[in-house]
Motif scaffolding. Structure first.
Motif, mmCIF file in Angstrom:
data_model
loop_
_atom_site.group_PDB
_atom_site.id
_atom_site.type_symbol
_atom_site.label_atom_id
_atom_site.label_comp_id
_atom_site.label_asym_id
_atom_site.label_seq_id
_atom_site.Cartn_x
_atom_site.Cartn_y
_atom_site.Cartn_z
ATOM 1 N N VAL A 108 0.839 -1.206 0.000
ATOM 2 C CA VAL A 108 0.000 0.000 0.000
ATOM 3 C C VAL A 108 0.870 1.250 0.000
ATOM 4 N N ASN A 109 1.884 1.276 0.857
ATOM 5 C CA ASN A 109 2.749 2.456 0.926
ATOM 6 C C ASN A 109 3.530 2.663 -0.365
ATOM 7 N N SER A 110 3.978 1.583 -0.996
ATOM 8 C CA SER A 110 4.718 1.753 -2.249
ATOM 9 C C SER A 110 3.784 2.147 -3.388
ATOM 10 N N LEU A 111 2.541 1.659 -3.352
ATOM 11 C CA LEU A 111 1.591 2.025 -4.403
ATOM 12 C C LEU A 111 1.225 3.501 -4.335
ATOM 13 N N LEU A 112 1.271 4.052 -3.137
ATOM 14 C CA LEU A 112 0.877 5.444 -2.994
ATOM 15 C C LEU A 112 1.997 6.420 -3.354
ATOM 16 N N GLN A 113 3.108 5.913 -3.864
ATOM 17 C CA GLN A 113 4.138 6.761 -4.461
ATOM 18 C C GLN A 113 3.764 6.876 -5.928
ATOM 19 N N PHE A 114 3.147 7.978 -6.289
ATOM 20 C CA PHE A 114 2.532 8.135 -7.606
ATOM 21 C C PHE A 114 3.554 7.974 -8.728
ATOM 22 N N ALA A 131 -6.668 7.271 -6.818
ATOM 23 C CA ALA A 131 -7.587 8.115 -6.044
ATOM 24 C C ALA A 131 -8.667 7.266 -5.388
ATOM 25 N N CYS A 132 -9.215 6.313 -6.120
ATOM 26 C CA CYS A 132 -10.258 5.445 -5.554
ATOM 27 C C CYS A 132 -9.709 4.611 -4.406
ATOM 28 N N LEU A 133 -8.508 4.067 -4.569
ATOM 29 C CA LEU A 133 -7.905 3.287 -3.489
ATOM 30 C C LEU A 133 -7.671 4.157 -2.260
ATOM 31 N N SER A 134 -7.126 5.338 -2.459
ATOM 32 C CA SER A 134 -6.861 6.199 -1.301
ATOM 33 C C SER A 134 -8.158 6.663 -0.657
ATOM 34 N N TYR A 135 -9.201 6.900 -1.451
ATOM 35 C CA TYR A 135 -10.502 7.263 -0.896
ATOM 36 C C TYR A 135 -11.054 6.118 -0.038
ATOM 37 N N GLU A 136 -11.003 4.896 -0.570
ATOM 38 C CA GLU A 136 -11.521 3.746 0.165
ATOM 39 C C GLU A 136 -10.724 3.513 1.456
ATOM 40 N N LEU A 137 -9.408 3.702 1.393
ATOM 41 C CA LEU A 137 -8.576 3.572 2.593
ATOM 42 C C LEU A 137 -8.928 4.651 3.615
ATOM 43 N N ALA A 138 -9.119 5.881 3.137
ATOM 44 C CA ALA A 138 -9.495 6.974 4.039
ATOM 45 C C ALA A 138 -10.848 6.691 4.684
ATOM 46 N N TYR A 139 -11.798 6.288 3.889
ATOM 47 C CA TYR A 139 -13.133 5.975 4.397
ATOM 48 C C TYR A 139 -13.057 4.884 5.460
ATOM 49 N N TYR A 140 -12.317 3.839 5.170
ATOM 50 C CA TYR A 140 -12.175 2.717 6.105
ATOM 51 C C TYR A 140 -11.587 3.191 7.432
ATOM 52 N N GLY A 150 -6.557 7.752 8.421
ATOM 53 C CA GLY A 150 -7.657 8.220 7.582
ATOM 54 C C GLY A 150 -7.352 9.551 6.919
ATOM 55 N N PHE A 151 -6.826 10.489 7.704
ATOM 56 C CA PHE A 151 -6.511 11.803 7.125
ATOM 57 C C PHE A 151 -5.305 11.737 6.192
ATOM 58 N N LYS A 152 -4.369 10.826 6.474
ATOM 59 C CA LYS A 152 -3.222 10.647 5.575
ATOM 60 C C LYS A 152 -3.711 10.228 4.187
ATOM 61 N N TYR A 153 -4.606 9.246 4.138
ATOM 62 C CA TYR A 153 -5.122 8.783 2.847
ATOM 63 C C TYR A 153 -6.062 9.805 2.218
ATOM 64 N N LEU A 154 -6.767 10.556 3.032
ATOM 65 C CA LEU A 154 -7.633 11.603 2.510
ATOM 66 C C LEU A 154 -6.801 12.705 1.850
ATOM 67 N N MET A 155 -5.699 13.062 2.474
ATOM 68 C CA MET A 155 -4.807 14.074 1.876
ATOM 69 C C MET A 155 -4.182 13.544 0.586
ATOM 70 N N TYR A 156 -3.829 12.278 0.581
ATOM 71 C CA TYR A 156 -3.294 11.684 -0.640
ATOM 72 C C TYR A 156 -4.351 11.717 -1.740
ATOM 73 N N GLN A 158 -6.775 13.841 -2.088
ATOM 74 C CA GLN A 158 -6.873 15.219 -2.568
ATOM 75 C C GLN A 158 -5.720 15.570 -3.498
ATOM 76 N N SER A 159 -4.517 15.122 -3.172
ATOM 77 C CA SER A 159 -3.372 15.448 -4.023
ATOM 78 C C SER A 159 -3.487 14.771 -5.381
ATOM 79 N N VAL A 160 -4.013 13.537 -5.421
ATOM 80 C CA VAL A 160 -4.188 12.842 -6.702
ATOM 81 C C VAL A 160 -5.255 13.535 -7.530
ATOM 82 N N VAL A 161 -6.333 13.941 -6.884
ATOM 83 C CA VAL A 161 -7.419 14.621 -7.606
ATOM 84 C C VAL A 161 -6.914 15.946 -8.163
ATOM 85 N N LEU A 162 -6.165 16.710 -7.372
ATOM 86 C CA LEU A 162 -5.615 17.976 -7.868
ATOM 87 C C LEU A 162 -4.624 17.737 -9.003
#
Length: 169
Positions: A108-114, A131-140, A150-156, A158-162
């Motif tokens: 998960v951590n390596s996947l989140l290195q865009f 973005a969908c994966l990070s959203y689902e992780l944040a929601y969970y 949760g906020f770490k994945y939510l910020m991620y 947001q950064s992917v969406v931007l």
């Protein structure tokens, strides 16, 4: 002349419509993210298990986890889709997958290195999956009360969406 009396639908009608909308939403997400998880004979079995999982057969969860946890030459995009299926199922059916997340923590951590690339697929499709994966992780995590994660994945998210809105630049 008398105006006709307007009959408004009952609250049960609105609840039914909302439920159908919710089901259509999940069916659409299920269709988009489960199509072609893996393109091989071995992957066909994983796709069948993923379809069972996303359809609500919770008993298929650990079979799916064992499959994706086995050493293989799974691409990064496939790994994102596989983890996304797990998280969508966990959020939809309120399943505790903390042990699974711990098992795949490095993935998960390596996947989140865009990934950086110039090809169109990486610029358009991959950001949405990430973005969908990070959203689902944040929601969970937010619904489980682990707010830091949760906020770490939510910020991620947001950064992917931007990043995606700015055209990947």
């Amino acid at each position: 002349m008398r105006r006709p009396e307007v009959q408004f639908p009952s609250p049960a009608f609105y609840e039914t419509q909302a439920q159908h909308g919710f089901q259509a939403f999940w069916r659409a997400r299920f269709f988009v993210y489960s199509i072609g998880l893996i393109y091989s004979k071995v992957g066909a079995q994983a796709n069948a298990v993923a379809n069972k999982l996303l359809s609500g057969d919770i008993n298929a969860l650990y079979d799916y986890v064992e499959y994706i946890g086995a050493p293989s030459d799974t691409s990064e995009q496939d790994k994102v889709a596989q983890l996304l299926n797990i998280m969508m199922t966990a959020n939809r059916y309120q399943i505790d997958v903390g042990d699974i997340l711990q098992r795949f923590e490095t993935d998960v951590n390596s996947l989140l290195q865009f990934p950086q690339s110039n090809d169109m697929y990486t610029k358009q499709v991959i950001p949405e999956q990430y973005a969908c994966l990070s959203y689902e992780l944040a929601y969970y995590h937010l619904h489980r009360g682990t707010y830091n994660d949760g906020f770490k994945y939510l910020m991620y998210y947001q950064s992917v969406v931007l990043f995606d809105q700015q055209g990947g630049a």
